[in-house]
Design an enzyme around this catalytic site. Structure first.
Site, PDB file in Angstrom:
ATOM      1  CG  ASP A 144      -1.744   1.226   1.384  1.00  0.00           C
ATOM      2  OD1 ASP A 144      -2.645   1.412   0.560  1.00  0.00           O
ATOM      3  OD2 ASP A 144      -1.468   2.026   2.314  1.00  0.00           O
ATOM      4  CD  GLU A 189      14.605 -13.609   3.646  1.00  0.00           C
ATOM      5  OE1 GLU A 189      13.803 -14.109   4.468  1.00  0.00           O
ATOM      6  OE2 GLU A 189      15.249 -12.556   3.872  1.00  0.00           O
TER       7      GLU A 189
END
Length: 523
Positions: free
Chosen positions: A206, A260
């Site tokens: 956002d 990751e």
């Protein structure tokens, strides 16, 4: 020159994202507000539509000053929506239906009730003082500079206890985090890991353009295009509050966290700006930023064939090498497409969205042809409208509950809905009508799934003439042609071929497009 198809494709390149605004999707406990159990209850609708992922607007604990975008705890679920156990059940239910789950991530600010801000505000010597953006008053005691809040008024609020101002790009109850502080960055990246560990497939990030405002706190210059009656925040050009160089470092850090877990974990960035500004969020040569910086151009485009064609070609030309495009017609902040262009052209818009090259996002209810619902003054909820009443900036009309069926409150709630319900025939009625907007969306998405040319193929504009756009999508030896009539009268079509799908039912006249018709043909 045609834009080539990729050699390989991820799920998000082939897929469709469906935005869920949870307050208005489905209520299961009778409080008039949608919840996580309601999302589970209606996931079959999303699966039947043919979407591949749901993006869920904020569900975190919050005072709800800005309906969840004022986060008080990044690692929990507000009781209004349910619990972490309910979220886990939602992820499991989505998996059963082959759906990915994306969460809204709100990194630029917290609620003023977040424990971090309470500690930061306690004193200038607080261990978390530098977790937020604080500044001394001007000599006259006024705000540090002229920056404006997106919701109106100054972007600074004064704290009597510590004698400094805190920055809030949005409501005063949404203090801005200081991403220059490495502890803040580490804490926010750990928030991403918390949700990745719970099984989310990515985030919509956002308001990322406001993440790291300029440290010098220089005044923003006036915007010469601003006129009275426009949103107050647009009176200034956001030269020092948006798209600062450090923002792109933060985007790369977020992407590194996603990597990751898996290369296909998706980050969608919300960044309103010029085309070059938006393109920068893809990252450098390695495209190490967001995979999909939101492309909002269709939301603001003048709805004319020539204007749309220029916009599409310009966007395609601006993409960095290897970057994947994306398209969106609406969201929880902007007027609905069916209201902007009318019911007939909304069908053309749906075909455009689902046949352009790139990942489409569908805002809940647009597949039903919902229009903005008028909100009586006594029912206004949105702080944007409350801060500027009667000026048309309120977002409530586009956030109204989904009409599911013909029962009381359209099947959304057994209680009193938090906003009025309406805007389109119920989903249950449209599901039985082959000519409905819902049926059209289902057919378009099914064809997109069946035709690699539509999901992954190259793109080229063939012609723009007499209110009609014609473009081709090619994959291997399969060539499809899309013709869209932006006029409310018939237009000639020089290209002939087998009609795979039309926005109109019945016979299709060779050499002619009907008024407001979109057509997909085998080229």
């Amino acid at each position: 020159m045609p834009v080539p198809a990729p050699d390989t494709a991820t799920w998000w390149q082939q897929g469709i994202v469906y935005q869920i605004y949870p307050r208005s999707f489905q209520d299961t406990n009778g409080d008039g507000v949608g919840d996580l159990a309601g999302i589970v209850r209606r996931l079959d609708h999303v699966a039947a539509l043919g979407a591949d992922a749901v993006w869920i607007s904020p569900i975190y604990p919050s005072p709800m000053k800005d309906f969840g975008y004022d986060v008080a705890d990044y690692c929990g679920v507000d009781p209004l929506f349910g619990s972490l156990a309910d979220f886990d059940a939602l992820v499991a239910a989505a998996r059963e239906r082959g759906l990915k789950v994306l969460l809204d991530f709100v990194p630029s600010h917290t609620s003023d009730e977040h424990p971090w801000f309470r500690e930061s505000r306690a004193s200038r010597d607080s261990a978390k003082r530098d977790w937020y953006v604080w500044a001394d008053p001007k000599p006259d005691g006024g705000p540090p500079n002229n920056w404006l809040s997106e919701f109106g008024g100054s972007a600074w609020s004064f704290d009597e206890t510590t004698g400094q101002y805190w920055l809030h790009i949005y409501l005063r109850e949404q203090p801005a985090l200081n991403w220059r502080n490495p502890d803040v960055r580490a804490a926010m990246l750990d928030v991403m890991r918390f949700w990745f560990d719970r099984g989310v497939d990515g985030f919509r990030v956002d308001a990322v353009e406001h993440l790291v405002p300029a440290v010098a706190l220089t005044d923003n210059p006036p915007d010469p295009d601003w006129r009275p009656g426009m949103q107050e925040a647009r009176a200034l050009h956001r030269a020092f509050t948006a798209h600062q160089p450090e923002v792109f470092d933060a985007a790369r850090a977020m992407r590194a966290v996603a990597k990751e877990y898996a290369p296909e974990r998706l980050l969608i960035g919300e960044a309103y700006g010029t085309l070059p500004e938006v393109m920068a969020y893809y990252g450098g040569e390695g495209l190490d930023g967001f995979q999909l910086p939101f492309n909002f151009q269709l939301i603001f485009a003048e709805w004319r064939a020539d204007a749309i064609a220029r916009m599409v070609d310009g966007y395609e030309a601006a993409l960095p090498p290897g970057a994947w495009p994306n398209w969106v017609l609406g969201n929880h902040d902007r007027p609905r497409i069916a209201g902007r262009v009318g019911a007939a052209q909304a069908r053309v818009a749906a075909m455009l969205l689902l046949t352009l090259r790139g990942t489409p996002t569908i805002y809940q209810g647009d597949e039903l042809g919902m229009v903005d619902v008028p909100i009586p003054p006594e029912m206004v909820q949105d702080p944007m409208e409350k801060n500027a009443p009667g000026q048309g900036f309120g977002r409530d009309p586009v956030r109204t509950p989904i009409p599911w069926d013909e029962s009381r409150n359209a099947g959304f709630t057994t209680g009193t809905p938090w906003l009025p319900i309406g805007g389109a025939p119920p989903a249950s009625v449209q599901a039985m009508d082959d000519a409905s907007m819902l049926a059209l969306h289902r057919r378009l998405i099914a064809l997109r799934r069946a035709e690699p040319a539509l999901a992954l193929g190259s793109y080229r504009t063939l012609s723009v003439e007499d209110d009609v756009i014609v473009f081709e999508r090619v994959h291997g030896d399969r060539r499809l042609v899309v013709a869209l009539n932006f006029a409310n009268t018939p237009r000639p079509l020089a290209i002939a071929g087998e009609v795979l799908l039309s926005t109109h039912d019945g016979a299709h006249e060779t050499g002619m497009l009907a008024a407001n018709e979109g057509r997909i043909l085998v080229g």
